[in-house]
Enzyme design. Structure first.
Site, PDB file in Angstrom:
ATOM      1  N   CYS A  28      -1.825 -12.478 -40.373  1.00 45.66           N
ATOM      2  CA  CYS A  28      -1.847 -13.941 -40.513  1.00 45.66           C
ATOM      3  C   CYS A  28      -1.068 -14.389 -41.760  1.00 45.66           C
ATOM      4  O   CYS A  28       0.131 -14.219 -41.823  1.00 45.66           O
ATOM      5  CB  CYS A  28      -3.273 -14.462 -40.484  1.00 45.66           C
ATOM      6  SG  CYS A  28      -3.343 -16.226 -40.039  1.00 45.66           S
ATOM      7  N   LYS A  50      -3.796 -28.013 -36.093  1.00 44.68           N
ATOM      8  CA  LYS A  50      -4.244 -26.637 -36.222  1.00 44.68           C
ATOM      9  C   LYS A  50      -4.080 -25.874 -34.909  1.00 44.68           C
ATOM     10  O   LYS A  50      -4.495 -26.348 -33.847  1.00 44.68           O
ATOM     11  CB  LYS A  50      -5.719 -26.616 -36.648  1.00 44.68           C
ATOM     12  CG  LYS A  50      -6.284 -25.240 -36.937  1.00 44.68           C
ATOM     13  CD  LYS A  50      -7.722 -25.357 -37.415  1.00 44.68           C
ATOM     14  CE  LYS A  50      -8.296 -24.018 -37.848  1.00 44.68           C
ATOM     15  NZ  LYS A  50      -9.678 -24.133 -38.351  1.00 44.68           N
ATOM     16  N   SER A  52      -5.852 -18.899 -35.706  1.00 41.60           N
ATOM     17  CA  SER A  52      -6.463 -19.985 -36.462  1.00 41.60           C
ATOM     18  C   SER A  52      -5.581 -20.260 -37.674  1.00 41.60           C
ATOM     19  O   SER A  52      -5.708 -19.625 -38.714  1.00 41.60           O
ATOM     20  CB  SER A  52      -7.880 -19.604 -36.910  1.00 41.60           C
ATOM     21  OG  SER A  52      -8.426 -20.609 -37.735  1.00 41.60           O
ATOM     22  N   HIS A  78      -5.167 -13.136 -35.422  1.00 40.96           N
ATOM     23  CA  HIS A  78      -6.315 -12.406 -35.945  1.00 40.96           C
ATOM     24  C   HIS A  78      -6.934 -11.523 -34.866  1.00 40.96           C
ATOM     25  O   HIS A  78      -8.056 -11.771 -34.406  1.00 40.96           O
ATOM     26  CB  HIS A  78      -7.373 -13.380 -36.482  1.00 40.96           C
ATOM     27  CG  HIS A  78      -7.035 -13.954 -37.817  1.00 40.96           C
ATOM     28  ND1 HIS A  78      -7.136 -13.236 -38.986  1.00 40.96           N
ATOM     29  CD2 HIS A  78      -6.586 -15.179 -38.163  1.00 40.96           C
ATOM     30  CE1 HIS A  78      -6.779 -13.998 -40.012  1.00 40.96           C
ATOM     31  NE2 HIS A  78      -6.439 -15.179 -39.535  1.00 40.96           N
ATOM     32  N   GLU A 118      -8.279  -8.838 -35.269  1.00 41.05           N
ATOM     33  CA  GLU A 118      -9.469  -8.177 -35.824  1.00 41.05           C
ATOM     34  C   GLU A 118     -10.728  -9.025 -35.713  1.00 41.05           C
ATOM     35  O   GLU A 118     -11.836  -8.533 -35.966  1.00 41.05           O
ATOM     36  CB  GLU A 118      -9.222  -7.796 -37.292  1.00 41.05           C
ATOM     37  CG  GLU A 118      -9.411  -8.894 -38.308  1.00 41.05           C
ATOM     38  CD  GLU A 118      -8.270  -9.888 -38.387  1.00 41.05           C
ATOM     39  OE1 GLU A 118      -8.323 -10.805 -39.228  1.00 41.05           O
ATOM     40  OE2 GLU A 118      -7.297  -9.759 -37.600  1.00 41.05           O
ATOM     41  N   ARG A 178     -18.071 -24.673 -39.087  1.00 42.05           N
ATOM     42  CA  ARG A 178     -17.813 -24.976 -40.499  1.00 42.05           C
ATOM     43  C   ARG A 178     -16.886 -26.186 -40.647  1.00 42.05           C
ATOM     44  O   ARG A 178     -17.096 -27.048 -41.501  1.00 42.05           O
ATOM     45  CB  ARG A 178     -17.201 -23.764 -41.207  1.00 42.05           C
ATOM     46  CG  ARG A 178     -18.180 -22.651 -41.521  1.00 42.05           C
ATOM     47  CD  ARG A 178     -17.627 -21.722 -42.599  1.00 42.05           C
ATOM     48  NE  ARG A 178     -16.317 -21.179 -42.240  1.00 42.05           N
ATOM     49  CZ  ARG A 178     -16.140 -20.054 -41.563  1.00 42.05           C
ATOM     50  NH1 ARG A 178     -17.181 -19.359 -41.145  1.00 42.05           N
ATOM     51  NH2 ARG A 178     -14.922 -19.620 -41.296  1.00 42.05           N
TER      52      ARG A 178
END
Length: 302
Positions: free
Chosen positions: A142, A163, A192, A235, A237, A249
């Site tokens: 990332c 985003k 993200s 990502h 992972e 969040r």
């Protein structure tokens, strides 16, 4: 084969519960084999979560892997205790005279900043320069991938209109490349981020190979032709629930974040999301360790 990690690392019990073979330093010393030495520069704020995610993947290979964690000294981490960092993390001063078979540089939630405005940019560039001669192959994730493209290849990043958030389909450009051996022609991966790298510049750079891209997420897996640097813009992972937790969040912070695309069943945030990228994540990490670290690193460094 096992990963060798400190006895007291919190991730250890979780890994054992998942039946991942972990070994402590005492037992590792009795193994008459040449283990791989991997250094992880963990820039993520929730360091213990990232440790578990990466160790889970590095422990799923037939190779014994010694893991070391690296932190920045020019940045104060606010989401992890000082005792955790002091116990389990090294600084660049501790390792600058050592050599490692592989290195992972994680992402960081700082993409809104210009690279030179990041408070640890000078320290990071010193580490990336050191890696040219002291590491066989580096895997960048990332923002870490964006930083590597900028530092090593002078390819910058640009802001997205909104985003990029969700799970997207990607395609392989060349299935004969060993890094993506075993991949389906089309596979899922989570993203993200608020920025992207220019795909045209990557395709035009003779030093780079664009191995995978997406119509929505654009450039995804990028590799240097000498296999020294592998850049992953998403990502892989991530756990199944990571995007959901990030979405919650964002809403609590009052951010105007859309629901992650192609993620929740029936696009319902109350439903449990599924991990639809796990197998390709394991393949990528296994292929990297096997073909670009284990088979390329010298048995003894000079």
């Amino acid at each position: 084969m096992p990963i060798n990690i400190p006895k007291e690392l919190p991730a250890r019990e979780a890994l054992k519960g998942e039946k991942i073979f972990v070994m402590d330093e005492d037992r590792a010393r009795t193994q008459d084999i040449r283990p791989l030495n991997i250094i992880i520069l963990n820039l993520m704020p929730e360091k213990e979560r990232t440790e578990l995610q990466l160790l889970r993947l590095l422990g799923n290979t037939p190779l014994q892997v010694n893991i070391s964690f690296l932190r920045m000294t020019t940045h104060e981490s606010k989401n992890v205790s000082k005792s955790h960092l002091d116990t389990f993390y090294l600084t660049f001063a501790d390792i600058k005279n050592r050599r490692f078979d592989g290195m992972i540089i994680t992402g960081a939630p700082i993409e809104h900043l210009e690279f030179e405005d990041v408070n640890y940019w000078n320290e990071l560039t010193n580490i990336m320069e050191w890696s040219k001669t002291n590491v066989t192959s580096c895997l960048h994730i990332c923002w870490g991938a964006q930083a590597a493209l900028y530092y090593h290849y002078r390819i910058g990043k640009y802001a997205l209109p909104k985003k990029l958030f969700g799970v997207f389909k990607h395609r392989i450009t060349d299935p004969t490349i060993e890094l993506v051996r075993g991949f389906e022609d089309e596979f899922n991966a989570p993203h993200s981020r608020y920025t992207a790298v220019p795909m045209e510049e990557i395709e035009q750079d003779p030093r780079l190979i664009l191995l995978s891209s997406s119509e929505e997420a654009e450039a995804f897996i990028i590799m240097s032709k000498d296999a020294k640097h592998i850049m992953i813009t998403g990502h892989l992972e991530y756990d199944a629930t990571t995007l959901a937790e990030e979405y919650t969040r964002d809403l609590r912070k009052g951010l105007d974040t859309e629901i992650p695309k192609n993620y929740f069943p029936d696009n319902d945030a109350d439903e449990q999301p599924l991990n639809t990228w796990r197998s390709h994540t394991h393949l990528l990490f296994s292929n990297w360790l096997n073909y670009y670290v284990y088979q390329q690193t010298p048995y003894q460094w000079d």
